[in-house]
Scaffold this motif. Sequence first.
Motif, PDB file in Angstrom:
ATOM      1  N   UNK A  16      -0.570   7.216 -10.404  1.00  0.00           N
ATOM      2  CA  UNK A  16       0.596   6.918 -10.164  1.00  0.00           C
ATOM      3  C   UNK A  16       0.594   6.325  -8.930  1.00  0.00           C
ATOM      4  N   UNK A  17      -0.370   5.358  -8.560  1.00  0.00           N
ATOM      5  CA  UNK A  17      -0.500   4.505  -7.122  1.00  0.00           C
ATOM      6  C   UNK A  17      -0.571   5.110  -6.259  1.00  0.00           C
ATOM      7  N   UNK A  18      -1.362   6.170  -6.086  1.00  0.00           N
ATOM      8  CA  UNK A  18      -1.479   6.834  -4.724  1.00  0.00           C
ATOM      9  C   UNK A  18      -3.051   6.777  -4.563  1.00  0.00           C
ATOM     10  N   UNK A  19      -3.626   5.869  -3.829  1.00  0.00           N
ATOM     11  CA  UNK A  19      -5.062   5.884  -3.550  1.00  0.00           C
ATOM     12  C   UNK A  19      -5.424   6.946  -2.323  1.00  0.00           C
ATOM     13  N   UNK A  20      -6.558   7.250  -2.204  1.00  0.00           N
ATOM     14  CA  UNK A  20      -6.990   8.138  -1.450  1.00  0.00           C
ATOM     15  C   UNK A  20      -7.164   7.551   0.085  1.00  0.00           C
ATOM     16  N   UNK A  21      -7.924   6.416   0.195  1.00  0.00           N
ATOM     17  CA  UNK A  21      -7.958   5.587   1.156  1.00  0.00           C
ATOM     18  C   UNK A  21      -6.733   4.528   1.412  1.00  0.00           C
ATOM     19  N   UNK A  22      -5.903   4.936   2.016  1.00  0.00           N
ATOM     20  CA  UNK A  22      -4.644   3.866   2.150  1.00  0.00           C
ATOM     21  C   UNK A  22      -4.769   3.016   3.399  1.00  0.00           C
ATOM     22  N   UNK A  23      -4.629   1.914   3.119  1.00  0.00           N
ATOM     23  CA  UNK A  23      -4.786   0.901   4.216  1.00  0.00           C
ATOM     24  C   UNK A  23      -3.530   0.524   4.924  1.00  0.00           C
ATOM     25  N   UNK A  24      -3.686  -0.142   6.241  1.00  0.00           N
ATOM     26  CA  UNK A  24      -2.304  -0.642   6.489  1.00  0.00           C
ATOM     27  C   UNK A  24      -1.527  -1.545   5.564  1.00  0.00           C
ATOM     28  N   UNK A  25      -2.217  -2.424   4.904  1.00  0.00           N
ATOM     29  CA  UNK A  25      -1.661  -3.369   4.079  1.00  0.00           C
ATOM     30  C   UNK A  25      -0.713  -2.751   3.023  1.00  0.00           C
ATOM     31  N   UNK A  26      -1.694  -1.895   2.451  1.00  0.00           N
ATOM     32  CA  UNK A  26      -0.939  -1.028   1.366  1.00  0.00           C
ATOM     33  C   UNK A  26       0.232  -0.208   1.866  1.00  0.00           C
ATOM     34  N   UNK A  27       0.382   0.359   2.870  1.00  0.00           N
ATOM     35  CA  UNK A  27       1.489   1.137   3.355  1.00  0.00           C
ATOM     36  C   UNK A  27       2.528   0.080   3.819  1.00  0.00           C
ATOM     37  N   UNK A  28       2.123  -1.184   4.309  1.00  0.00           N
ATOM     38  CA  UNK A  28       3.148  -2.210   4.409  1.00  0.00           C
ATOM     39  C   UNK A  28       4.016  -2.685   3.122  1.00  0.00           C
ATOM     40  N   UNK A  29       2.977  -2.999   2.275  1.00  0.00           N
ATOM     41  CA  UNK A  29       3.300  -3.434   0.988  1.00  0.00           C
ATOM     42  C   UNK A  29       4.504  -2.263   0.398  1.00  0.00           C
ATOM     43  N   UNK A  30       4.069  -1.214   0.465  1.00  0.00           N
ATOM     44  CA  UNK A  30       4.947  -0.124   0.120  1.00  0.00           C
ATOM     45  C   UNK A  30       6.394  -0.317   0.797  1.00  0.00           C
ATOM     46  N   UNK A  31       6.437  -0.350   1.816  1.00  0.00           N
ATOM     47  CA  UNK A  31       7.439  -0.469   2.828  1.00  0.00           C
ATOM     48  C   UNK A  31       8.564  -1.503   2.246  1.00  0.00           C
ATOM     49  N   UNK A  32       7.659  -2.638   1.992  1.00  0.00           N
ATOM     50  CA  UNK A  32       8.419  -4.296   1.642  1.00  0.00           C
ATOM     51  C   UNK A  32       9.023  -3.866   0.325  1.00  0.00           C
ATOM     52  N   UNK A  33       8.139  -3.168  -0.619  1.00  0.00           N
ATOM     53  CA  UNK A  33       8.831  -3.149  -2.082  1.00  0.00           C
ATOM     54  C   UNK A  33       9.885  -2.038  -2.071  1.00  0.00           C
ATOM     55  N   UNK A  34       9.948  -1.163  -1.261  1.00  0.00           N
ATOM     56  CA  UNK A  34      11.334  -0.098  -1.175  1.00  0.00           C
ATOM     57  C   UNK A  34      12.254  -0.970  -0.543  1.00  0.00           C
ATOM     58  N   UNK A  35      12.276  -1.992   0.361  1.00  0.00           N
ATOM     59  CA  UNK A  35      13.180  -2.640   0.965  1.00  0.00           C
ATOM     60  C   UNK A  35      13.613  -3.551  -0.222  1.00  0.00           C
TER      61      UNK A  35
END
Length: 376
Positions: A256-275
């Motif tokens: 489901x696209x939920x990695x264990x070790x979340x990087x800053x770039x991955x969190x930033x990408x998720x915010x951008x994709x939601x926007x």
Amino acid sequence: MGEVVLHYGPVLLTWGMLLWLRPGPAPGRRLVRLCVLGLAVSQTALTPGVITFTRAVGLHSIERLVGHLSMLAALWAGAQILLRLHGYNARARVHTAWTVLAGTVMCLLFALTPNLYPQSPWVMEYCIAYAVAQLPEFAVIAQLCLRDALHTPDRTLHVGLGLVVTGIGAAACYTTSKTLVAISARTPVGFPLGRGFLMSQALPAAAHLLVLAGVAVPAVAEWTRRYRRYRRLGPLWFALYRAEPAIALEPPGLLGGNPLFVTRLQLYRRVIEIRDGLLALRPYLPAGDDADGLEDDQREAAEIAAALHSREKGIPLRSAKTVAVGGHDLASDTEYLCRLADAYRGIEPPARLDRHRSAVGRTLAWLNGCRRPRGR
């Protein structure tokens, strides 16, 4: 068993931390890795296994010099991080010159010593040079970490810096104790306390673990915050992805696209994709206030759920709402979207059910693809 854990436990923890710290182009990241690498090599060189190996190959006591120089490099890297972070560039260059000079003197004195037994010639001078090389670095690290710990509003950073200061104090006490032991072997003044288990083995291990814990506490706390935010954003992101798959740089994987070790770039990408998903959904937002009596987050979540329903059912466009609500920077916008995702999760339980059904479907499809072909 206790001695094995005492000798090799801190070593394994340090190498594990070095592997966990990913390399990066930033000078600060390189210095942090150099500091942890110096600690790892220093602790590894002084383990009984390495000492036995060097004696077997005829390099008696060389592991001591390697361990001491590695510790000096780790202290230099730690002092450089703090000095540059506070803008003391001139002091950083002075400490660099001091470390190079002290390391050179230690190498010369080591070459003059037949061995590193306390009663041997030049050993006292070598221990004094090693202590003099370390103590200025100890003082700088302890001073700047204590200053930052007293002024930081972040509790985890306060705890981490406090642990580093405590570990540095313990390391300074150990260095002083070993120097006094070397001096007492050449002078009539005795120092039996320095030869005991507490000062010679327990104190350096405690200092090492305290410094590692101080470095790890803020990093683990930051990773925990990133992971929780990434998970909180998941239901809203998946609902928007189902409506507009083009927003995702990469489709969700098996889990489901939920990695264990979340990087800053991955969190930033998720915010951008939601926007991006909310931007694509704007024409389907309700034109009127159909969610009166709800709080702001719940009202906007209800509007998003209604817009997703309208898009799925093919209902004609009803609004061209262009007002964007959110934070003024990445941190505040991430927190706002997390609250919005929590509200959406509360009012749209079918979305969670669909998400789990989709995950089960992906798992079954993957398992079916792994089956061997059957002959007819």
